[in-house]
Motif scaffolding. Structure first.
Motif, short mmCIF file in Angstrom:
data_model
loop_
_atom_site.label_atom_id
_atom_site.label_comp_id
_atom_site.label_asym_id
_atom_site.label_seq_id
_atom_site.Cartn_x
_atom_site.Cartn_y
_atom_site.Cartn_z
N LEU A 78 -42.31 53.96 -21.75
CA LEU A 78 -43.02 54.77 -20.76
C LEU A 78 -42.04 55.45 -19.80
CD1 LEU A 78 -46.07 52.52 -19.78
CD2 LEU A 78 -46.03 54.48 -21.33
N ASP A 79 -41.01 54.73 -19.39
CA ASP A 79 -40.06 55.28 -18.43
C ASP A 79 -39.27 56.44 -19.03
OD1 ASP A 79 -38.73 55.00 -15.75
OD2 ASP A 79 -36.98 54.66 -17.01
N LEU A 80 -38.80 56.26 -20.27
CA LEU A 80 -38.01 57.32 -20.90
C LEU A 80 -38.88 58.50 -21.31
CD1 LEU A 80 -35.62 55.22 -23.18
CD2 LEU A 80 -35.12 56.23 -20.96
N LYS A 81 -40.13 58.23 -21.62
CA LYS A 81 -41.03 59.28 -22.09
C LYS A 81 -41.61 60.09 -20.93
CE LYS A 81 -43.39 60.92 -25.75
NZ LYS A 81 -42.75 61.44 -26.97
N ASN A 82 -41.97 59.40 -19.85
CA ASN A 82 -42.71 60.06 -18.77
C ASN A 82 -42.06 59.95 -17.41
OD1 ASN A 82 -44.87 60.51 -20.68
ND2 ASN A 82 -45.45 58.37 -20.39
N GLY A 83 -40.89 59.30 -17.31
CA GLY A 83 -40.24 59.11 -16.02
C GLY A 83 -39.67 60.39 -15.44
N HIS A 209 -21.51 53.39 -27.18
CA HIS A 209 -22.14 52.55 -26.16
C HIS A 209 -23.62 52.40 -26.46
CE1 HIS A 209 -23.30 56.55 -24.58
NE2 HIS A 209 -24.34 55.90 -24.06
N VAL A 210 -24.22 51.42 -25.81
CA VAL A 210 -25.68 51.26 -25.81
C VAL A 210 -26.13 51.10 -24.36
CG1 VAL A 210 -25.79 50.20 -28.10
CG2 VAL A 210 -25.55 48.74 -26.07
N LEU A 211 -27.40 51.35 -24.14
CA LEU A 211 -28.00 51.14 -22.82
C LEU A 211 -28.87 49.89 -22.88
CD1 LEU A 211 -29.12 54.75 -21.81
CD2 LEU A 211 -27.23 53.46 -20.84
N LEU A 212 -28.66 48.97 -21.95
CA LEU A 212 -29.54 47.82 -21.82
C LEU A 212 -30.58 48.15 -20.74
CD1 LEU A 212 -27.03 44.81 -21.88
CD2 LEU A 212 -28.14 45.97 -23.81
N ALA A 213 -31.84 48.17 -21.12
CA ALA A 213 -32.92 48.42 -20.17
C ALA A 213 -33.55 47.07 -19.83
CB ALA A 213 -33.96 49.36 -20.77
N ILE A 214 -33.30 46.59 -18.62
CA ILE A 214 -33.73 45.25 -18.22
C ILE A 214 -34.89 45.36 -17.24
CG2 ILE A 214 -33.01 43.08 -17.15
CD1 ILE A 214 -30.19 43.67 -18.10
N SER A 219 -41.95 45.03 -12.81
CA SER A 219 -41.86 46.22 -13.66
C SER A 219 -40.70 47.15 -13.29
CB SER A 219 -43.17 47.02 -13.66
OG SER A 219 -44.22 46.25 -14.19
N THR A 220 -39.81 46.71 -12.40
CA THR A 220 -38.62 47.49 -12.10
C THR A 220 -37.70 47.50 -13.31
OG1 THR A 220 -38.73 46.92 -9.76
CG2 THR A 220 -36.61 47.71 -10.59
N LEU A 221 -37.17 48.68 -13.65
CA LEU A 221 -36.25 48.82 -14.77
C LEU A 221 -34.86 49.17 -14.26
CD1 LEU A 221 -38.07 50.74 -17.65
CD2 LEU A 221 -36.87 48.58 -17.85
N VAL A 222 -33.86 48.48 -14.78
CA VAL A 222 -32.46 48.79 -14.45
C VAL A 222 -31.72 49.01 -15.76
CG1 VAL A 222 -30.35 47.99 -13.33
CG2 VAL A 222 -32.57 47.39 -12.35
#
Length: 235
Positions: A78-83, A209-214, A219-222
């Protein structure tokens, strides 16, 4: 002679109250907490209904295949699609050397006629399977496998491309209870390289590299960038 009048209030001043959380906020928090409880082996069975969200069908097969990452998968998508910094392309991806068959992914068991007792037994059996199985990716205290085990089971990821970017990047959704060991990071890069090698010409994957979405319980994403090898510091 004019007289001055004064009024005295015998009651206490009203205490301002905080606004109540909306049903959407409550449901979102309950879903996240319940999924985290399931990953940690809790007996809680209130999983909410993320399937009601219009974007859920896009990630449903991936959430079913990797249930311990389900809450992170959904929120990251949701964050990557609509953020605010929405990416041009966002695709759920199963990083695995052994992709699941179509028949396996489409198999759905009809549970509409079972009793409450049978449903509770199924839930407890599922939680025990998660507790003992390799799907407990990087959980604290879990006896999860290393590089070989992760290469065998795979993990959930999201493949995306930022606006105006040429190469795709791989994002690994994780909950705050999941911690990757160096051997597992090595396995992730091996899986990313294997996926990049299988992509059609013109679809470039950034394997550096890769991104870790934690995701946290609120629901906070870092996002953390994890790179291979030695990386020159950025001033």
């Amino acid at each position: 002679m004019p007289s001055a009048s004064s009024s005295h209030s015998t009651g206490e001043a009203p205490v301002p109250s905080l606004p109540e959380a909306s049903p959407h906020q409550l449901a979102k928090r309950q879903q996240c907490d319940a999924l985290l409880d399931a990953e940690a082996g809790s007996t809680s069975t209130s999983l909410g209904s993320p399937a009601a969200h219009p974007s859920y069908p896009a990630v449903a097969p991936l959430c079913k295949r990797y249930p311990t990452q389900a809450s992170a998968i959904f929120q990251t998508y949701l964050d990557l699609k609509n953020g605010a910094a929405a990416w041009d392309v966002v695709e759920p991806l199963a990083l695995s050397l052994h992709p699941a068959s179509t028949a396996e992914e489409e198999t759905v068991e009809d549970l509409s006629g079972i009793s409450d007792a049978e449903a509770d037994e199924l839930i407890q059996a599922r939680l025990q399977a998660l507790d003992a199985g390799p799907g407990r990716l990087g959980l604290v205290g879990a006896d999860a496998g290393g590089e070989d085990e992760l290469n065998k089971t795979g993990l959930a990821a999201i493949k995306g491309r930022r606006k105006d970017a040429k190469a795709y990047e791989i994002v690994i959704p994780l909950t705050i209870t999941q911690h990757l060991r160096p051997t597992q990071l090595n396995a992730i890069f091996s899986l990313v390289e294997a996926h990049a090698a299988s992509c059609p010409p013109g679809e470039d994957i950034d394997t550096s590299h890769v991104l870790l979405a934690i995701i946290a319980p609120d629901s906070t994403l870092v996002y953390y960038v994890v790179s291979q090898g030695m990386v020159k510091p950025v001033n």
